[in-house]
Write a protein that holds these residues in place. Structure first.
Motif, PDB file in Angstrom:
ATOM      1  N   LYS A 126       0.807  -1.220   0.000  1.00 38.05           N
ATOM      2  CA  LYS A 126       0.000   0.000   0.000  1.00 38.05           C
ATOM      3  C   LYS A 126       0.841   1.271   0.000  1.00 38.05           C
ATOM      4  O   LYS A 126       0.342   2.349  -0.315  1.00 38.05           O
ATOM      5  N   HIS A 127       2.122   1.161   0.338  1.00 36.10           N
ATOM      6  CA  HIS A 127       2.995   2.331   0.362  1.00 36.10           C
ATOM      7  C   HIS A 127       3.724   2.557  -0.968  1.00 36.10           C
ATOM      8  O   HIS A 127       4.410   3.568  -1.137  1.00 36.10           O
TER       9      HIS A 127
ATOM     10  N   ARG B 272       2.844   3.390  -4.014  1.00 34.07           N
ATOM     11  CA  ARG B 272       2.482   4.514  -4.864  1.00 34.07           C
ATOM     12  C   ARG B 272       3.160   5.809  -4.429  1.00 34.07           C
ATOM     13  O   ARG B 272       3.428   6.687  -5.248  1.00 34.07           O
ATOM     14  N   TYR B 273       3.449   5.930  -3.141  1.00 35.07           N
ATOM     15  CA  TYR B 273       4.002   7.178  -2.617  1.00 35.07           C
ATOM     16  C   TYR B 273       5.497   7.084  -2.309  1.00 35.07           C
ATOM     17  O   TYR B 273       6.097   8.058  -1.878  1.00 35.07           O
ATOM     18  N   ALA B 274       6.084   5.918  -2.514  1.00 29.92           N
ATOM     19  CA  ALA B 274       7.495   5.729  -2.166  1.00 29.92           C
ATOM     20  C   ALA B 274       8.416   6.473  -3.127  1.00 29.92           C
ATOM     21  O   ALA B 274       8.132   6.605  -4.316  1.00 29.92           O
ATOM     22  N   GLU B 275       9.515   6.960  -2.595  1.00 23.96           N
ATOM     23  CA  GLU B 275      10.537   7.618  -3.404  1.00 23.96           C
ATOM     24  C   GLU B 275      11.764   6.738  -3.577  1.00 23.96           C
ATOM     25  O   GLU B 275      12.467   6.850  -4.576  1.00 23.96           O
TER      26      GLU B 275
ATOM     27  N   TYR C 180       9.167   0.675  -5.997  1.00 21.07           N
ATOM     28  CA  TYR C 180       9.387   1.686  -4.959  1.00 21.07           C
ATOM     29  C   TYR C 180      10.355   2.784  -5.396  1.00 21.07           C
ATOM     30  O   TYR C 180      10.521   3.776  -4.696  1.00 21.07           O
TER      31      TYR C 180
END
Length: 207
Positions: A51-52, A54-57, A103
């Motif tokens: 779930k993380h 999409r926002y991971a850098e 990611y």
């Protein structure tokens, strides 16, 4: 918080000064060894880390994340909550997701995959070489070691020559390949260094 798993804080520590919380599992199936059933632990784990994406850098490595994944205290791939079989599969899943690129670029930082003896040698090699190249008139300088340009900062901590604070970094700020800090005591010729952080391929050049 997962259904059936609750945590609460005791008023006194358990086995260490910082160990207070107690986890209570009331609706969780366990393995014969008392750890969380593998299929449940793996399902919860995958649901949480995906779930993380999409926002991971950046992609965090197993060595960076294993305390968060396994819980503490933990070993290299097991803890009070999951056994080695489950922990091993957790690592394989993370490695596969990281290698997929979902990611972003992989961020290497922890060097815990190396033994403490090797980490100590890396840190002491960098700190001692920095001290050898140090001139009191120049707190910030560069030196070359094993083909790498090392940026050093050395300060006289108390302005009396008894203790030098040392930092050595390879790479640029925000894109560090390797970093270590420490102290040098000239009178005793004594050196102390922290665990180095950075990329394994760079770190191993100093073994």
């Amino acid at each position: 918080m997962l259904s059936g798993i609750n945590a609460y804080r005791l008023s006194t520590p358990l086995y260490a000064d910082t160990a207070y919380s107690v986890v209570e599992a009331t609706q969780v199936e366990s393995e014969a060894d008392g750890t969380i059933r593998s299929r449940d632990a793996l399902a919860w784990y995958v649901q949480d880390i995906v779930k993380h994406a999409r926002y991971a850098e950046v992609a965090e490595t197993w060595w960076n994340m294993r305390s968060c994944i396994l819980g503490t205290p933990h070993g290299s791939r097991s803890s009070l909550f999951v056994n080695q079989y489950t922990g091993g599969h957790m690592r394989k899943i993370l490695d596969a997701l990281n290698n997929s690129g979902m990611y972003g670029p992989i961020k290497e930082w922890s060097l815990d995959m190396l033994s403490q003896k090797k980490r100590d040698k890396i840190g002491q090699t960098l700190i001692r070489t920095a001290v050898k190249n140090y001139q009191p008139s120049n707190e910030q300088f560069e030196f070359e070691l094993h083909g790498e340009i090392c940026k050093a900062t050395i300060r006289d901590t108390w302005d009396d020559g008894t203790e030098l604070s040392v930092k050595v970094q390879i790479g640029d700020i925000g894109d560090t390949d390797l970093s270590v800090t420490g102290f040098y005591y000239p009178e005793q010729n004594l050196l102390e260094s922290s665990d180095p952080k950075g990329k394994r391929a760079i770190a191993e050049k100093f073994l």
